[in-house]
Design an enzyme around this catalytic site. Structure first.
Site, mmCIF file in Angstrom:
data_model
loop_
_atom_site.group_PDB
_atom_site.id
_atom_site.type_symbol
_atom_site.label_atom_id
_atom_site.label_comp_id
_atom_site.label_asym_id
_atom_site.label_seq_id
_atom_site.Cartn_x
_atom_site.Cartn_y
_atom_site.Cartn_z
ATOM 1 N N HIS A 1 43.970 40.822 41.675
ATOM 2 C CA HIS A 1 44.365 39.494 42.189
ATOM 3 C C HIS A 1 43.799 38.377 41.313
ATOM 4 O O HIS A 1 44.327 37.272 41.292
ATOM 5 C CB HIS A 1 43.863 39.312 43.617
ATOM 6 C CG HIS A 1 44.328 40.394 44.540
ATOM 7 N ND1 HIS A 1 45.577 40.404 45.119
ATOM 8 C CD2 HIS A 1 43.710 41.525 44.964
ATOM 9 C CE1 HIS A 1 45.703 41.493 45.870
ATOM 10 N NE2 HIS A 1 44.588 42.178 45.792
ATOM 11 N N HIS B 1 35.439 33.507 40.141
ATOM 12 C CA HIS B 1 36.762 34.009 39.774
ATOM 13 C C HIS B 1 37.656 32.812 39.492
ATOM 14 O O HIS B 1 37.279 31.661 39.747
ATOM 15 C CB HIS B 1 37.351 34.878 40.901
ATOM 16 C CG HIS B 1 37.535 34.119 42.161
ATOM 17 N ND1 HIS B 1 36.528 33.981 43.120
ATOM 18 C CD2 HIS B 1 38.581 33.383 42.610
ATOM 19 C CE1 HIS B 1 36.966 33.218 44.092
ATOM 20 N NE2 HIS B 1 38.202 32.838 43.811
ATOM 21 N N HIS C 1 41.852 31.043 39.350
ATOM 22 C CA HIS C 1 43.246 31.021 39.810
ATOM 23 C C HIS C 1 44.033 30.281 38.733
ATOM 24 O O HIS C 1 43.533 29.288 38.189
ATOM 25 C CB HIS C 1 43.370 30.271 41.144
ATOM 26 C CG HIS C 1 42.586 30.894 42.260
ATOM 27 N ND1 HIS C 1 43.132 31.825 43.126
ATOM 28 C CD2 HIS C 1 41.286 30.749 42.645
ATOM 29 C CE1 HIS C 1 42.208 32.194 44.006
ATOM 30 N NE2 HIS C 1 41.077 31.577 43.727
ATOM 31 N N GLU D 1 44.595 26.036 42.926
ATOM 32 C CA GLU D 1 44.847 26.231 44.374
ATOM 33 C C GLU D 1 44.850 24.883 45.089
ATOM 34 O O GLU D 1 45.797 24.566 45.811
ATOM 35 C CB GLU D 1 43.768 27.150 44.968
ATOM 36 C CG GLU D 1 43.847 28.582 44.435
ATOM 37 C CD GLU D 1 43.576 29.604 45.503
ATOM 38 O OE1 GLU D 1 42.422 29.681 45.977
ATOM 39 O OE2 GLU D 1 44.512 30.326 45.887
ATOM 40 N N HIS E 1 36.426 29.152 40.959
ATOM 41 C CA HIS E 1 35.695 29.170 42.227
ATOM 42 C C HIS E 1 34.403 29.935 42.036
ATOM 43 O O HIS E 1 34.427 31.089 41.582
ATOM 44 C CB HIS E 1 36.529 29.853 43.331
ATOM 45 C CG HIS E 1 37.698 29.026 43.764
ATOM 46 N ND1 HIS E 1 38.809 29.584 44.379
ATOM 47 C CD2 HIS E 1 37.944 27.700 43.653
ATOM 48 C CE1 HIS E 1 39.681 28.621 44.645
ATOM 49 N NE2 HIS E 1 39.178 27.467 44.213
ATOM 50 N N THR F 1 40.691 31.684 50.457
ATOM 51 C CA THR F 1 42.126 31.458 50.213
ATOM 52 C C THR F 1 42.858 32.791 50.033
ATOM 53 O O THR F 1 43.993 32.823 49.571
ATOM 54 C CB THR F 1 42.348 30.590 48.955
ATOM 55 O OG1 THR F 1 41.894 31.317 47.804
ATOM 56 C CG2 THR F 1 41.596 29.272 49.077
HETATM 57 N N1 LIG Z 1 39.425 31.868 46.670
HETATM 58 S S1 LIG Z 1 38.592 33.038 47.395
HETATM 59 O O1 LIG Z 1 37.194 32.842 47.185
HETATM 60 O O2 LIG Z 1 38.981 33.099 48.787
HETATM 61 C C1 LIG Z 1 39.073 34.563 46.663
HETATM 62 C C2 LIG Z 1 40.397 34.778 46.316
HETATM 63 F F1 LIG Z 1 41.336 33.817 46.503
HETATM 64 C C3 LIG Z 1 40.800 35.988 45.769
HETATM 65 F F2 LIG Z 1 42.093 36.190 45.485
HETATM 66 C C4 LIG Z 1 39.874 36.998 45.546
HETATM 67 S S2 LIG Z 1 40.384 38.556 44.912
HETATM 68 C C5 LIG Z 1 41.168 39.278 46.324
HETATM 69 C C6 LIG Z 1 40.156 39.882 47.271
HETATM 70 C C7 LIG Z 1 39.514 41.083 46.637
HETATM 71 C C8 LIG Z 1 40.329 42.133 46.205
HETATM 72 C C9 LIG Z 1 39.718 43.261 45.625
HETATM 73 C C10 LIG Z 1 38.334 43.286 45.446
HETATM 74 C C11 LIG Z 1 37.691 44.482 44.785
HETATM 75 O O3 LIG Z 1 38.436 45.447 44.469
HETATM 76 O O4 LIG Z 1 36.464 44.436 44.565
HETATM 77 C C12 LIG Z 1 37.531 42.200 45.871
HETATM 78 C C13 LIG Z 1 38.137 41.087 46.470
HETATM 79 C C14 LIG Z 1 38.547 36.794 45.871
HETATM 80 F F3 LIG Z 1 37.665 37.776 45.640
HETATM 81 C C15 LIG Z 1 38.126 35.578 46.432
HETATM 82 N N2 LIG Z 1 36.814 35.408 46.823
HETATM 83 C C16 LIG Z 1 36.186 36.428 47.617
HETATM 84 C C17 LIG Z 1 36.908 36.523 48.967
HETATM 85 C C18 LIG Z 1 37.337 37.946 49.321
HETATM 86 C C19 LIG Z 1 36.357 38.833 50.052
HETATM 87 C C20 LIG Z 1 34.903 38.713 49.753
HETATM 88 C C21 LIG Z 1 34.502 38.649 48.285
HETATM 89 C C22 LIG Z 1 33.853 37.327 47.832
HETATM 90 C C23 LIG Z 1 34.733 36.131 47.812
HETATM 91 ZN ZN LIG Z 2 39.338 31.522 44.761
#
Ligand SMILES: NS(=O)(=O)c1c(F)c(F)c(SCCc2ccc(C(=O)O)cc2)c(F)c1NC1CCCCCCC1
Ligand SMILES: [Zn+2]
Length: 257
Positions: free
Chosen positions: A66, A92, A94, A104, A117, A198
């Site tokens: 993602h 990470h 976007h 975003e 972020h 998000t």
């Molecule tokens: N903008 S945000 O902060 O909401 C956000 C995104 F928009 C994101 F798109 C993501 S990545 C999607 C979630 C994800 C998928 C796979 C794995 C893995 O395989 O380790 C880990 C996470 C992503 F990682 C995050 N941040 C994450 C929120 C997802 C769950 C907890 C991890 C820390 C923060």
């Molecule tokens: Zn994010």
């Protein structure tokens, strides 16, 4: 991670059926209407501590299907601007595609090329997973990325490794550097509001800080960002941003006039 993998930015409607918070009234991202933002002089400058990492500290960089995620040590802490102390979890990005921007958050309806972020959790909780289900559990710092003239050395520390993690699930190691260089030098000018992750599970537990100053990358750097990583469908991973969500009466604060 568990349960994260089967959602996509194509079928946004199903997010709230699988993850109820995604249909909540404090969702992110949002459009910031600067005329509606409330100047709040009590909002202090954001202060980062421990963000400068030695080169012998190795950090994991992963294509999780993602986005690209850089895991961060908990030694990085937010010490100003928030009432409580938060420690880093990961950062990470976007982004869009060669044919359009992919931040975003938007400012007065303007979408920026990309957005970083930096995710932190409130140290009053024992762990990130515990913190992320509490309203004051998470703090995310966001900054916009745009194309400027010169190459950005700090973003290069991440972008130069993207060809090593083109496929979903691939990881590589990044040598430590000053993570603060990925954020604006001026940490005093920002918007602040209560929102959510998000991405599913969309927990409404994030205190968002969106900086007013943008980061500048070269055209080539932005091209690497938007055209290197592959998605679970083995297409180019692009436009990994969620549409802006309704404020539902929430106020956006501004640390400046
Ligand atoms: N903008 S945000 O902060 O909401 C956000 C995104 F928009 C994101 F798109 C993501 S990545 C999607 C979630 C994800 C998928 C796979 C794995 C893995 O395989 O380790 C880990 C996470 C992503 F990682 C995050 N941040 C994450 C929120 C997802 C769950 C907890 C991890 C820390 C923060
Ligand atoms: Zn994010």
């Amino acid at each position: 991670g568990k349960g994260h993998s089967h959602w996509s930015y194509e079928d946004l409607k199903h997010w709230s059926t699988d993850y109820s918070d995604c249909g909540g009234t404090k969702q992110s991202p949002i459009n910031v209407d600067t005329d509606q933002a409330i100047f709040s002089p009590d909002l202090r400058p954001i202060q980062l501590s421990g963000y400068s990492l030695p080169a012998n500290k190795q950090l994991k960089l992963k294509n999780n299907g993602h986005t690209v995620v850089l895991d961060l040590p908990e030694t990085l802490a937010l010490t100003g601007g928030y009432a409580q102390q938060y420690r880093a979890v990961q950062l990470h990005l976007h982004w869009g595609s060669p044919s359009g921007p992919g931040s975003e958050h938007t400012i007065n309806g303007r979408r920026f090329a990309a957005e970083i972020h930096v995710v932190h959790y409130n140290t009053k909780y024992d762990s990130f997973t515990e913190a992320m289900v509490h309203p004051d559990g998470l703090a995310v710092l966001g900054a916009f990325l745009e194309v400027g003239h010169g190459e950005n050395q700090y973003y290069n520390e991440i972008l130069k490794h993207l060809p090593e993690i083109q496929e979903v699930g691939q990881e590589t190691l990044v040598s430590g550097f000053n993570i603060a260089g990925l954020l604006p030098a001026n940490l005093k000018l920002y918007f602040h509001y209560n929102g959510s992750l998000t991405t599913p599970p969309c927990y409404q537990t994030v205190k968002w800080t969106i900086f007013n100053h943008t980061m500048l990358l070269s055209r080539d750097q932005m091209s690497v960002l938007v055209s290197t990583l592959r998605s679970p469908e083995d297409e180019l991973l692009q436009n990994n941003y969620r549409p802006v969500q309704n404020l539902h009466g929430r106020r956006v604060l501004a640390s400046f006039q």
